[in-house]
Design a protein around this motif. Structure first.
Motif, PDB file in Angstrom:
ATOM      1  N   PRO A  95       0.826  -1.070  -0.002  1.00 59.09           N
ATOM      2  CA  PRO A  95      -0.044   0.165  -0.128  1.00 59.09           C
ATOM      3  C   PRO A  95       0.791   1.298   0.049  1.00 59.09           C
ATOM      4  CG  PRO A  95      -0.709  -1.665   1.559  1.00 59.09           C
ATOM      5  CD  PRO A  95       0.519  -2.027   1.233  1.00 59.09           C
ATOM      6  N   ILE A  96       0.402   2.373  -0.517  1.00 61.17           N
ATOM      7  CA  ILE A  96       1.211   3.558  -0.543  1.00 61.17           C
ATOM      8  C   ILE A  96       1.826   4.142   0.654  1.00 61.17           C
ATOM      9  CG2 ILE A  96      -0.876   5.014  -0.639  1.00 61.17           C
ATOM     10  CD1 ILE A  96       0.803   6.636  -2.686  1.00 61.17           C
ATOM     11  N   GLY A  97       0.627   4.129   1.706  1.00 59.57           N
ATOM     12  CA  GLY A  97       1.018   4.432   2.884  1.00 59.57           C
ATOM     13  C   GLY A  97       2.553   3.435   3.476  1.00 59.57           C
ATOM     14  N   ALA A  98       2.528   2.294   3.225  1.00 60.51           N
ATOM     15  CA  ALA A  98       3.511   1.695   3.835  1.00 60.51           C
ATOM     16  C   ALA A  98       4.772   1.942   3.188  1.00 60.51           C
ATOM     17  CB  ALA A  98       3.356   0.095   3.608  1.00 60.51           C
ATOM     18  N   LEU A  99       4.735   2.042   1.803  1.00 57.09           N
ATOM     19  CA  LEU A  99       5.852   2.764   0.975  1.00 57.09           C
ATOM     20  C   LEU A  99       6.234   4.072   1.411  1.00 57.09           C
ATOM     21  CD1 LEU A  99       4.809   1.584  -2.727  1.00 57.09           C
ATOM     22  CD2 LEU A  99       6.443   0.470  -1.229  1.00 57.09           C
ATOM     23  N   VAL A 122       6.229   2.520  -9.249  1.00 57.30           N
ATOM     24  CA  VAL A 122       5.814   1.522  -7.982  1.00 57.30           C
ATOM     25  C   VAL A 122       4.768   2.405  -7.051  1.00 57.30           C
ATOM     26  CG1 VAL A 122       6.298   0.052  -6.170  1.00 57.30           C
ATOM     27  CG2 VAL A 122       7.580  -0.100  -7.940  1.00 57.30           C
ATOM     28  N   LEU A 123       5.139   3.490  -6.769  1.00 61.82           N
ATOM     29  CA  LEU A 123       4.233   4.582  -5.781  1.00 61.82           C
ATOM     30  C   LEU A 123       3.079   4.623  -6.827  1.00 61.82           C
ATOM     31  CD1 LEU A 123       4.812   5.765  -3.138  1.00 61.82           C
ATOM     32  CD2 LEU A 123       5.435   8.007  -4.426  1.00 61.82           C
ATOM     33  N   LEU A 124       3.134   5.124  -7.789  1.00 62.63           N
ATOM     34  CA  LEU A 124       1.803   5.522  -8.753  1.00 62.63           C
ATOM     35  C   LEU A 124       1.063   4.316  -8.770  1.00 62.63           C
ATOM     36  CD1 LEU A 124       3.476   7.502 -11.593  1.00 62.63           C
ATOM     37  CD2 LEU A 124       1.840   8.559 -10.189  1.00 62.63           C
ATOM     38  N   VAL A 125       1.494   3.100  -8.633  1.00 58.67           N
ATOM     39  CA  VAL A 125       0.608   1.872  -8.965  1.00 58.67           C
ATOM     40  C   VAL A 125      -0.017   1.606  -7.660  1.00 58.67           C
ATOM     41  CG1 VAL A 125       0.485  -0.754  -9.446  1.00 58.67           C
ATOM     42  CG2 VAL A 125       1.652   0.839 -10.957  1.00 58.67           C
ATOM     43  N   ALA A 126       0.783   1.776  -6.466  1.00 59.76           N
ATOM     44  CA  ALA A 126       0.193   1.653  -5.156  1.00 59.76           C
ATOM     45  C   ALA A 126      -1.008   2.545  -4.813  1.00 59.76           C
ATOM     46  CB  ALA A 126       1.496   1.730  -4.215  1.00 59.76           C
ATOM     47  N   PRO A 138      -4.427   9.859  -2.553  1.00 55.72           N
ATOM     48  CA  PRO A 138      -3.861  10.900  -2.736  1.00 55.72           C
ATOM     49  C   PRO A 138      -4.161  11.007  -4.363  1.00 55.72           C
ATOM     50  CG  PRO A 138      -2.062   9.329  -2.822  1.00 55.72           C
ATOM     51  CD  PRO A 138      -3.524   8.787  -1.841  1.00 55.72           C
ATOM     52  N   SER A 139      -4.036  12.328  -4.779  1.00 60.42           N
ATOM     53  CA  SER A 139      -4.395  12.744  -6.220  1.00 60.42           C
ATOM     54  C   SER A 139      -2.838  12.287  -6.949  1.00 60.42           C
ATOM     55  CB  SER A 139      -4.624  14.265  -6.270  1.00 60.42           C
ATOM     56  OG  SER A 139      -3.200  15.054  -6.102  1.00 60.42           O
ATOM     57  N   ARG A 140      -2.985  12.074  -8.136  1.00 58.46           N
ATOM     58  CA  ARG A 140      -1.561  11.762  -9.055  1.00 58.46           C
ATOM     59  C   ARG A 140      -0.710  12.847  -8.820  1.00 58.46           C
ATOM     60  NH1 ARG A 140      -1.160   8.059 -13.375  1.00 58.46           N
ATOM     61  NH2 ARG A 140       0.951   8.626 -14.453  1.00 58.46           N
ATOM     62  N   GLU A 141      -1.002  14.054  -8.856  1.00 56.20           N
ATOM     63  CA  GLU A 141      -0.180  15.109  -8.777  1.00 56.20           C
ATOM     64  C   GLU A 141       0.420  15.056  -7.445  1.00 56.20           C
ATOM     65  OE1 GLU A 141      -2.902  15.783 -11.977  1.00 56.20           O
ATOM     66  OE2 GLU A 141      -3.196  15.263  -9.668  1.00 56.20           O
ATOM     67  N   LEU A 142      -0.255  14.741  -6.375  1.00 60.14           N
ATOM     68  CA  LEU A 142       0.455  14.606  -5.098  1.00 60.14           C
ATOM     69  C   LEU A 142       1.364  13.548  -4.918  1.00 60.14           C
ATOM     70  CD1 LEU A 142       0.622  15.226  -2.007  1.00 60.14           C
ATOM     71  CD2 LEU A 142      -1.179  14.225  -1.494  1.00 60.14           C
ATOM     72  N   VAL A 143       0.885  12.648  -5.632  1.00 62.34           N
ATOM     73  CA  VAL A 143       1.813  11.424  -5.545  1.00 62.34           C
ATOM     74  C   VAL A 143       3.161  11.712  -6.270  1.00 62.34           C
ATOM     75  CG1 VAL A 143       2.442   8.918  -6.494  1.00 62.34           C
ATOM     76  CG2 VAL A 143       0.290   9.634  -5.476  1.00 62.34           C
ATOM     77  N   GLU A 144       3.124  12.384  -7.188  1.00 61.15           N
ATOM     78  CA  GLU A 144       4.291  12.877  -8.057  1.00 61.15           C
ATOM     79  C   GLU A 144       5.084  13.669  -7.144  1.00 61.15           C
ATOM     80  OE1 GLU A 144       3.389  14.077 -12.152  1.00 61.15           O
ATOM     81  OE2 GLU A 144       2.413  11.834 -12.679  1.00 61.15           O
ATOM     82  N   LYS A 145       4.640  14.612  -6.498  1.00 57.78           N
ATOM     83  CA  LYS A 145       5.149  15.561  -5.786  1.00 57.78           C
ATOM     84  C   LYS A 145       5.910  15.009  -4.627  1.00 57.78           C
ATOM     85  CE  LYS A 145       3.187  19.389  -5.072  1.00 57.78           C
ATOM     86  NZ  LYS A 145       2.024  20.553  -4.308  1.00 57.78           N
ATOM     87  N   LEU A 146       5.183  13.996  -4.074  1.00 54.75           N
ATOM     88  CA  LEU A 146       5.927  13.312  -2.941  1.00 54.75           C
ATOM     89  C   LEU A 146       7.151  12.409  -3.441  1.00 54.75           C
ATOM     90  CD1 LEU A 146       2.914  11.957  -0.918  1.00 54.75           C
ATOM     91  CD2 LEU A 146       4.403  13.618  -0.096  1.00 54.75           C
ATOM     92  N   ALA A 147       7.224  11.819  -4.719  1.00 59.15           N
ATOM     93  CA  ALA A 147       8.157  11.288  -5.202  1.00 59.15           C
ATOM     94  C   ALA A 147       9.382  12.085  -5.520  1.00 59.15           C
ATOM     95  CB  ALA A 147       7.664  10.481  -6.553  1.00 59.15           C
ATOM     96  N   ASP A 148       9.025  13.391  -5.966  1.00 55.60           N
ATOM     97  CA  ASP A 148      10.143  14.257  -6.247  1.00 55.60           C
ATOM     98  C   ASP A 148      10.823  14.682  -4.947  1.00 55.60           C
ATOM     99  OD1 ASP A 148       9.627  14.446  -9.016  1.00 55.60           O
ATOM    100  OD2 ASP A 148       8.351  16.251  -8.908  1.00 55.60           O
TER     101      ASP A 148
END
Length: 278
Positions: free
Chosen positions: A11-15, A72-76, A51-61
């Motif tokens: 799950p994204i939270g665990a990641l 992987v984070l996006l898929v989660a 989270p929105s897709r934009e937030l996921v990408e911001k967190l990854a950045d």
């Protein structure tokens, strides 16, 4: 083609918690750096909010995640992966292959290697083969992985005068790789394998974040009365948008002294003489 290592992701939270730990960030630190509320990030990590897709990408950045791990984070989070993973053998990578081949060829008569993120040797120039053939007395190396080459006593390890220095630095790199990509099971498995080799000091089993890998290291080989000394440089692809490209690096070896350079030229001349004789 998208990366295939996306099934059964956590799950994204665990990641996010795993990546925060790897980057030594608290939940509040990550929220502040990413410009989101700590409350919302907390809800994302606990699964109370998607989270929105934009937030996921911001967190990854913010977490400086590699492209593979971003997918992987996006898929989660329930989204399609963003970055393709294109096999090097495909036609669309022909220009990249030409560039790699050119760099490897231009390094002659000195060794050069194409290596992936797990230190597997994907390609090498003829000079690398000539030097390895000399050091191993014509034997084929049992490994196609640079770390195994260095740590296996039946491989190049027995020819390296400063093995403990070289191996210790490579171990720091490997520990850094594992820490930088906490979800990479292959890197963790490689670390476990390398630690099983004889003569690996106990303290190498634990990462010391206070000691960084050496930026430039000299490898000293000795065989049949010959001393060969090389230092290496690493070339990577700038601002890649493909998983494969991001994970490739080219290692070029340069002679530290004229004796090493002369011997590399001698190996070429010897090869030419043997070819003419045949």
């Amino acid at each position: 083609m998208h990366t295939t290592e996306l099934q059964g992701v956590a799950p994204i939270g665990a990641l996010l918690r795993e990546w925060r730990a790897a980057r030594r960030l608290s939940q509040l630190d990550l929220a502040l750096d990413a410009g989101v509320s700590a409350r919302h990030l907390s809800f994302v990590e606990t699964g109370k909010a998607r989270p929105s897709r934009e937030l996921v990408e911001k967190l990854a950045d913010t977490l400086a995640m590699p492209l593979r791990e971003r997918n992987v984070l996006l898929v989660a989070a329930g989204y399609a992966p963003k970055y393709p993973e294109t096999a090097l053998a495909t036609p669309m990578m022909a220009q990249v292959r030409r560039a790699i081949d050119s760099i490897l060829a231009q390094q002659e008569p000195y060794p050069a290697f194409l290596v992936n993120r797990h230190w597997d040797v994907l390609a090498a120039n003829a000079a690398a083969g000539r030097v390895a053939n000399f050091l191993l007395d014509g034997r084929q190396s049992p490994h196609a992985n640079m770390l195994h080459n260095i740590f296996d006593p039946t491989d190049l390890r027995s020819r390296i005068v400063n093995w403990e220095e070289i191996a210790g630095d490579l171990m720091r790199h490997l520990h850094s790789d594992v820490a930088a990509t906490p979800s990479d099971a292959v890197a963790r498995g490689l670390l476990d394998q390398i630690l099983t080799y004889p003569g690996v000091p106990q303290h190498w089993r634990n990462r010391d974040p206070a000691i960084a890998p050496t930026p430039l290291l000299l490898t000293h080989f000795r065989h049949r009365g010959r001393d060969l000394r090389f230092f290496s440089t690493i070339t990577t692809f700038g601002t890649p948008r493909d998983v494969t490209l991001e994970e490739l690096r080219i290692e070029c070896c340069f002679p530290e002294d004229e004796a090493t350079a002369a011997f590399c030229r001698e190996l070429v001349e010897r090869e030419h003489r043997e070819a003419v004789a045949v």
